[in-house]
Enzyme design. Sequence first.
Site, PDB file in Angstrom:
ATOM      1  N   ARG A  25       0.821  -1.119   0.000  1.00 17.63           N
ATOM      2  CA  ARG A  25       0.063  -0.009   0.039  1.00 17.63           C
ATOM      3  C   ARG A  25       1.033   1.197   0.023  1.00 17.63           C
ATOM      4  NH1 ARG A  25      -2.961  -4.154   1.876  1.00 17.63           N
ATOM      5  NH2 ARG A  25      -5.089  -4.035   1.984  1.00 17.63           N
ATOM      6  N   ASP A 305      -4.859 -15.375   6.280  1.00 19.82           N
ATOM      7  CA  ASP A 305      -3.525 -15.680   6.715  1.00 19.82           C
ATOM      8  C   ASP A 305      -3.063 -16.609   7.594  1.00 19.82           C
ATOM      9  OD1 ASP A 305      -3.273 -14.191   4.320  1.00 19.82           O
ATOM     10  OD2 ASP A 305      -2.222 -12.603   5.072  1.00 19.82           O
ATOM     11  N   LYS A 332      -6.706 -17.983  -2.442  1.00 16.51           N
ATOM     12  CA  LYS A 332      -5.393 -17.081  -2.460  1.00 16.51           C
ATOM     13  C   LYS A 332      -4.484 -17.901  -3.532  1.00 16.51           C
ATOM     14  CE  LYS A 332      -7.039 -14.598   1.034  1.00 16.51           C
ATOM     15  NZ  LYS A 332      -7.045 -13.286   0.992  1.00 16.51           N
TER      16      LYS A 332
END
Length: 364
Positions: A25, A305, A332
């Site tokens: 990001r 995750d 994923k």
Amino acid sequence: MKFLVKRSKIAGEIEVPGSKSHTIRAVAIAAMAEGTSYIRSPLISEDTLSSLRAARAFGAEVECQDGLWTIKGCGGRIRQPEKVIDLGNSGTSLRIFTGLAALGNFNVSFDGDSSLRTRLMSNLLDALTPLGVMHDSNAGKCPLTVKGPLAGGKTKVNGKSSQFLTSLLFAAPLAPQDTYIEVEQLNEVPYVEITIDWMRRQNIVFDHAPDLSWFNIRGGQSYKPFDAVIPADFSTATFPLMAAAITGGSVKIKNLDFNDRQGDKAVFDYFSRMGMNIERHSGYTSAESGSRFSGVSIDLNNTPDALPAMAVAGAFAAGKTELQNVPQARIKETDRIACMTCELQKMGATVNELPDGMIIDGSK
């Protein structure tokens, strides 16, 4: 080559590297900013290096030193890449930079490895279409091409992966018109909260529903250069924590910020519920195995995750461990549910695969 593994206890202290979610990001915003940004303690990995490749392709100038990435952004005026942008295995980079690529009035093409070519993109591409973006893809997957310019307007996105929404949120402020986004079936809320935090630090003007079911983003905005330290990665911290738990050992993790939005900080609560003694101190967090390590039922929707490590922990825990409500783990880089079920069963674990999770019985 032969490896000899003996049963032992984990004991010691560790610092974990920076967050992949934050690093990518940061690269995306720095690439779009007008001026020079400094990203300190970034995670260096194949995925984050893929994001740098995209930033350079868009016209950003990138310099990498030990512990510091310096990025001079393009001010939201991306240039047309000379060739297809290869993003390797990075689904996060693919989703975010596809949205930003839509800012140009020219074709931008993306591709990646065989795994990235399986990653769903149709939800994002369909959401970009009402905003003025054309696209061409391989049945909604890579290789794909988008062409803007992104105008703004009203659209709807399915949140099967939170990255679809994150992509729209990062691109929309740079569109000339306001953008209204209706969100359906949002998974992985903490990842969207990380995105929102980055937008707020940039003083981006937007509104959203308390449950994140809609966003309204003002158009004609810009990103500013910044100087930021990347927080430590709670997803990585899961593994030394799990190692201490299943060996009856202990670990100190030195650089975690529990005020950060990362969803995987909840893993410390998961292990506490299973019987580990976890304490936060000034400068470090300690985790020590307790007298009993027991299975629990966990909703993993916010923490996909964590599924691999929690599945291993469940195989060592007494009783039954249920990992639930995490269907997005199947889309994923692999089908994490199927892979963990298969590999644990090879080692003798008792595992029942569910459409949206796993049930693991403690076993030898």
